[in-house]
Write a protein that holds these residues in place. Structure first.
Motif, PDB file in Angstrom:
ATOM      1  N   SER A 514       0.849  -1.183   0.000  1.00  0.00           N
ATOM      2  CA  SER A 514       0.000   0.000   0.000  1.00  0.00           C
ATOM      3  C   SER A 514       0.885   1.234   0.000  1.00  0.00           C
ATOM      4  N   LEU A 515       0.892   1.929  -1.132  1.00  0.00           N
ATOM      5  CA  LEU A 515       1.678   3.151  -1.263  1.00  0.00           C
ATOM      6  C   LEU A 515       0.706   4.315  -1.386  1.00  0.00           C
ATOM      7  N   LEU A 516       0.628   5.111  -0.334  1.00  0.00           N
ATOM      8  CA  LEU A 516      -0.354   6.185  -0.250  1.00  0.00           C
ATOM      9  C   LEU A 516       0.258   7.484  -0.755  1.00  0.00           C
ATOM     10  N   LEU A 517      -0.284   7.990  -1.880  1.00  0.00           N
ATOM     11  CA  LEU A 517       0.192   9.264  -2.405  1.00  0.00           C
ATOM     12  C   LEU A 517      -0.571  10.430  -1.801  1.00  0.00           C
ATOM     13  N   LYS A 518      -1.840  10.255  -1.585  1.00  0.00           N
ATOM     14  CA  LYS A 518      -2.667  11.342  -1.076  1.00  0.00           C
ATOM     15  C   LYS A 518      -2.250  11.716   0.334  1.00  0.00           C
ATOM     16  N   SER A 519      -2.067  12.988   0.551  1.00  0.00           N
ATOM     17  CA  SER A 519      -1.686  13.470   1.873  1.00  0.00           C
ATOM     18  C   SER A 519      -2.894  13.475   2.802  1.00  0.00           C
ATOM     19  N   GLU A 520      -2.633  13.148   4.065  1.00  0.00           N
ATOM     20  CA  GLU A 520      -3.703  13.164   5.046  1.00  0.00           C
ATOM     21  C   GLU A 520      -3.996  14.563   5.533  1.00  0.00           C
ATOM     22  N   GLU A 545      -5.646  12.368  -6.292  1.00  0.00           N
ATOM     23  CA  GLU A 545      -5.764  13.448  -5.311  1.00  0.00           C
ATOM     24  C   GLU A 545      -4.417  13.986  -4.843  1.00  0.00           C
ATOM     25  N   PHE A 546      -3.340  13.376  -5.254  1.00  0.00           N
ATOM     26  CA  PHE A 546      -2.018  13.796  -4.799  1.00  0.00           C
ATOM     27  C   PHE A 546      -1.752  15.238  -5.221  1.00  0.00           C
ATOM     28  N   VAL A 567      -5.006  10.856 -16.575  1.00  0.00           N
ATOM     29  CA  VAL A 567      -3.742  11.308 -15.995  1.00  0.00           C
ATOM     30  C   VAL A 567      -4.034  12.535 -15.129  1.00  0.00           C
ATOM     31  N   PRO A 568      -3.603  12.533 -13.841  1.00  0.00           N
ATOM     32  CA  PRO A 568      -4.024  13.581 -12.912  1.00  0.00           C
ATOM     33  C   PRO A 568      -3.302  14.911 -13.138  1.00  0.00           C
TER      34      PRO A 568
END
Length: 1009
Positions: A514-520, A545-546, A567-568
């Motif tokens: 699990s590689l989370l790009l979106k910041s909390e 959302e990154f 593509v974001p």
């Protein structure tokens, strides 16, 4: 009275000494007017331009890398700073105070001029006032740009010179013979970044008559016109009493290294790197002062010569990049003064002697790129002075020790081996360690806490590590490269944490569960210096959302991450991006991408269904495009055909249609396989002189064979499979026909006539086996400006299976001419294509015997000659094909016994079915050497209870029945009951031959009944 006289004498002496001291000091600050004028005039011909170092020198780093012959060279440069030295040169001031100028303390004449690293740009003409400074003793113009001015003979006017340094000045042409007029010269440095300075033999001989020379540095000057007889190196023996340093690296000098050179009494430094030399050394009985010896990349073959062990004063020995084989002799490790030893990039093998306890002064040891096996010697880890250790790319196995004695180790490079066990704590805690590379091994377990805070390079990629990333990684603030690619990382990895590493330039991660790009949080993290980012084969979440910022990102690879949708925006906003790889995902939309600086684009294996016609027409510098395996529609983009240059274009396996334009830029790769293009083949491709890979297979092209491609000297792959091409292939006569071709596939077309013998006999690259260096090397198009060269992809039919290759192995050599209408015999010249891995000539109308020369194809793994009309015996020479895994000779007219032994013992009946005259294993029909008309023995009659007469009667009845059945078949068609009895599939396969052949086969079948 005597006292007064003594006092007067003392006063007079003091006054005299004061005046002399004052005069000396005064005169030392008064530059000679003629010299001052000459220097000021010399200054007017130059400008200060530090930008020359951007493409020529790299003054921010200690080493600049250059690639020659596939090897990496390192050149040390001496410009830590660039000085505008001439800025202090002003009229009316004392030239003796100017930067770079040294004057004689009495006469005021300029005796020293040092303008090195001055970033000067201009020309030095023969009438330059520089040559008026006839009192010069030392002159250094190193590391400037003199616009490739000819090397002036006027330097010979500076007859007082003892030290002359013109290295990397961008002079060109012949070195004038007048250089030998400088009879006082002790040090000469003409080394060059480029090899634009050339020696004549007479000039070299005259220079070596100067018995004052102590230092000669001529690296990368061109000495190819000297020798090889008399031995140009032996001429150096004239300098036996003076020579201390000799640097001749990469000069193209020829000759032999002999005892008389190594035995020069004062020679301490001998650098002959990068020349093709032979070494003829006998046992050395002289006293040798040599301390530095560099014979790297000299083409030296065989085992390490024993005389090297007699060079007891050596502190540095470099034999890298040769063809040295066998093992390291223990005697070589008796050189107790060694501080630097480099035996890398050879063919050395065996175990490394465990005698390093003798080399207590060793600081650097490089043995990478050899074939060493076994464990690392324990004595190696007791070296307290060792600072750099490189054993990469060998077959070293076993675990690393738990304890070491290293005190100053800065570089530990053990990548590409078979090391296992856990990574010991010392490897992650040495305070001095800056560079750690343990990638591509078999280390397992968790990564312990890392306390080597000086690390700037940490590469643990491609091991069997698992667990979580240690928190201490985010405290390594000096890191510029971090590689943690594996398959088993667990836990949630918060990508934002890597922004703490503000010096990070290269980041590689893969295998994260699990590689989370979106910041909390709402904080936008900035990766200030990140230049390259690779996130591969991970479960990435939050990529849309990154919101991080990458102001300097140039290279982005997000391969195989199950990324969805478009593509974001954070990727769209990267103005600095030149390389983008989003392949192996499920991206459906690119939207309006700001192409700007993009040079490499890989969107292959996605679900994009855009109209391709104008997809990237605004990408003016896009050089490599891979959009294969998508759902793109439309016609070929006209804007690409109008480009003046291109690199690689891969559009295979899409839904493109229409005709191709007949204007193509010069490109390296064009792959349009698996679309619906039609019409004629574009002849403008014949002008693509750099074309390496042309794949137009599985389309609807309708044309004759493109003979106009034959002179493309770099073409390695030609795939025209599965089109509507037709006609005969002209047997043109030329020695340059498809000289580099190694994959030739024109199968599944309508070609006719004889096989193209003239082409086949000129497939020179298919004849050469020794050029293939490794089964893991791949065909690429050598695009030098990217981090990752495009290596091409294709679908090849080998061993009856269609295999997709995302990279094309260099070892492949394939010729597939199957499913056409070729006639005539198989030419013998095919047996000269020793590199062939696969040969397929099936489903044609070939006749005659199988050439015995095919037995020469010892690399062949697949041979398919099925469904032709070949006759005669199977040549016994085919038993020599030890690599053969697939053999198909079915449905021909072959006869006689099947060869036995080796690979032929592994083939099944399928390899031979449909050849009614064959017998022997693995067929159930046994070969009988007894002639058919010979009467059986009475013993046989007694054994079976009946003689030859009943057999003859049965044979006659069978023949009548066979003829009757044959008549029925040809009169009323193929009855279903015959199909069921005798196997419809087998008869149907044979029906692909002509009608005469089918009738002959059926007739034979019925006669056998």
């Amino acid at each position: 009275m005597g006292y007064l006289m003594l006092l007067v004498v003392r006063v007079v002496l003091c006054v005299y000494m004061f005046m002399m001291f004052h005069f000396a000091c005064f005169s030392s600050h008064l530059c000679h007017s003629q010299d001052s004028s000459a220097l000021l005039h010399f200054k007017t011909h130059f400008i200060f331009d530090p930008s020359i170092f951007e493409y020529h020198y790299d003054y921010d780093y200690e080493y600049v890398h250059e690639y020659e012959d596939g090897y990496e060279y390192e050149y040390e440069y001496e410009c830590p700073h660039v000085y505008p030295k001439m800025s202090t040169w002003e009229n009316g001031t004392d030239c003796c105070s100017w930067m770079g100028v040294t004057c004689h303390s009495v006469s005021g004449h300029v005796i020293g001029l040092d303008l090195s690293c001055g970033a000067l740009v201009g020309n030095i003409h023969p009438n330059s006032t520089l040559f008026h400074l006839t009192h010069l003793q030392t002159l250094s113009l190193a590391f400037n740009s003199f616009n490739y001015s000819p090397f002036s003979s006027q330097f010979s006017k500076l007859v007082s010179l003892t030290h002359l340094n013109l290295s990397d000045c961008e002079f060109k042409g012949e070195i004038p013979s007048q250089i030998s007029h400088l009879s006082k010269l002790q040090s000469l440095d003409l080394s060059s970044f480029y090899d634009d300075l050339m020696w004549k033999e007479i000039t070299w001989k005259r220079l070596l008559q100067n018995t004052s020379l102590r230092e000669i540095v001529l690296d990368k000057t061109d000495m190819s016109s000297i020798g090889p007889t008399p031995n140009p190196l032996s001429l150096i023996a004239n300098l036996s009493s003076t020579l201390v340093t000799l640097h001749l690296s990469n000069t193209r000098i020829r000759g032999s290294l002999t005892n008389d050179i190594l035995c020069l009494p004062n020679l301490q430094h001998l650098i002959l790197r990068g020349n093709k030399l032979s070494v003829h050394l006998s046992e050395l009985s002289c006293t040798i002062s040599l301390s530095i010896l560099d014979l790297s990349f000299c083409g030296i073959q065989g085992p390490i010569s024993s005389p090297f062990s007699n060079l007891t004063h050596l502190t540095s020995l470099n034999l890298a990049g040769n063809q040295l084989n066998s093992s390291i002799p223990s005697s070589l490790l008796n050189l107790q003064r060694l501080t630097h030893l480099d035996l890398s990039m050879n063919d050395l093998s065996g175990q490394i002697p465990n005698v390093f306890d003798r080399l207590t002064n060793l600081q650097t040891l490089s043995l990478h790129d050899n074939n060493f096996q076994g464990k690392l010697p324990s004595s190696l880890f007791a070296l307290t002075q060792l600072s750099s250790l490189d054993y990469s790319n060998n077959e070293i196995e076993g675990p690393l020790p738990n304890k070491v004695a290293f005190l100053n180790l800065t570089d530990l490079i053990l990548r590409d081996n078979l090391l296992n066990g856990t990574i010991p704590q010392w490897a992650l805690s040495l305070k001095s360690l800056r560079y750690l590379d343990l990638s591509n091994n078999r280390f397992r377990g968790h990564i312990s806490e890392i306390t080597s805070y000086s690390l700037d390079h940490l590469d643990l990629c491609n091991n069997e590590l698992h667990g979580n990333f240690p928190e201490s990684i985010f405290h390594l603030v000096n890191l510029t490269l971090l590689c943690l690619s594996s398959d088993n990382w667990s836990g949630i990895v918060n990508f934002q944490l890597f922004s703490k590493l503000q010096n990070l330039e290269h980041l590689y991660l893969s295998g994260c569960s699990s590689l989370l790009l979106k910041s909390e949080t709402s904080v936008n993290h900035t990766f200030s210096n990140l230049w390259e980012l690779q996130l591969l084969s991970s479960n990435i979440t939050g990529w849309l959302e990154f919101s991080g910022k990458f102001p300097n990102l140039d290279y982005l690879k997000l391969y195989n991450n199950s990324l969805q949708e478009k593509v974001p925006e954070w990727i769209h906003g990267m103005d600095s991006l030149s390389y983008l790889n989003l392949s192996q995902n499920n991206v459906t939309l690119m939207d309006h991408f700001p192409w700007y600086r993009l040079e490499y684009l890989d969107l292959s294996f996605n679900s994009m269904a855009d109209d391709i016609s104008s997809f990237f027409c605004n990408a003016t510098i896009l050089y490599i495009i891979n959009l294969s395996h998508n759902k793109f529609t439309g016609t070929f983009p006209q804007c690409l055909a109008n480009r003046s240059f291109f690199g690689d274009l891969d559009l295979q396996m899409n839904k493109l249609h229409g005709t191709l334009p007949d204007t193509f830029p010069n490109l390296n790769t064009l792959n349009l396989n698996g679309n619906n293009f039609e019409g004629l083949l574009p002849k403008s491709l014949s002008k693509c002189s750099g074309l390496v890979d042309l794949d137009l297979g599985n389309n609807q092209f309708e044309d004759t064979f493109p003979n106009w491609l034959q002179n493309l000297s770099y073409l390695e792959i030609l795939d025209l499979r599965g089109n509507k091409l037709y006609g005969q292939i002209a047997n043109l006569k030329s020695e340059k026909i498809f000289a580099s071709l190694i994959i030739f596939d024109i199968s599944c077309n309508n070609f006719s006539g004889s096989l193209p013998k003239a082409y086949i006999q000129n497939f020179r690259a298919m004849k050469i086996v020794h050029d293939v260096q490794s089964p893991f090397s791949y065909i690429d198009t050598d695009w030098i400006d990217t981090n990752e060269a495009y290596e091409g992809s294709m679908v090849a039919t080998i061993k009856r299976v269609s295999l997709p290759f995302t990279k094309i192995p260099n070892g492949f050599a394939i010729m597939d001419l199957s499913e056409n209408k070729f006639e005539g015999e198989i030419p013998d010249v095919i047996g000269e294509l020793h590199r062939l891995k696969s040969l397929n000539l099936s489903y044609n109308n070939l006749i005659g015997p199988i050439p015995p020369s095919l037995g020469n194809l010892t690399n062949l793994e697949s041979l398919d000659l099925s469904s032709n009309m070949l006759d005669g015996n199977i040549p016994a020479e085919l038993v020599n094909l030890n690599s053969l895994e697939v053999l198909n000779l079915s449905n021909n007219h072959l006869e006689g016994s099947i060869p036995q032994g080796k690979q032929f013992d592994t083939f099944s009946n399928d390899s031979y079915e449909g050849n009614m005259g064959l017998c022997g294993f693995p067929l159930s029909i046994q070969c009988n050497n007894v002639p058919l008309q010979q009467s059986p023995s009475s013993e046989a009659e007694d054994k079976f209870g009946f003689g030859w007469k009943p057999v003859a009667i049965g044979y006659a009845c069978g023949m009548v029945l066979g003829i009757g059945l044959g008549y029925c078949v040809f009169s009323i068609g193929k009855p279903q009951w015959i199909v069921i009895i005798f196997g419809g599939k087998r008869i149907k396969r044979r029906s692909r031959g002509n009608r005469r052949r089918a009738r002959t086969t059926l007739f034979q079948l019925f006669v056998v009944m």
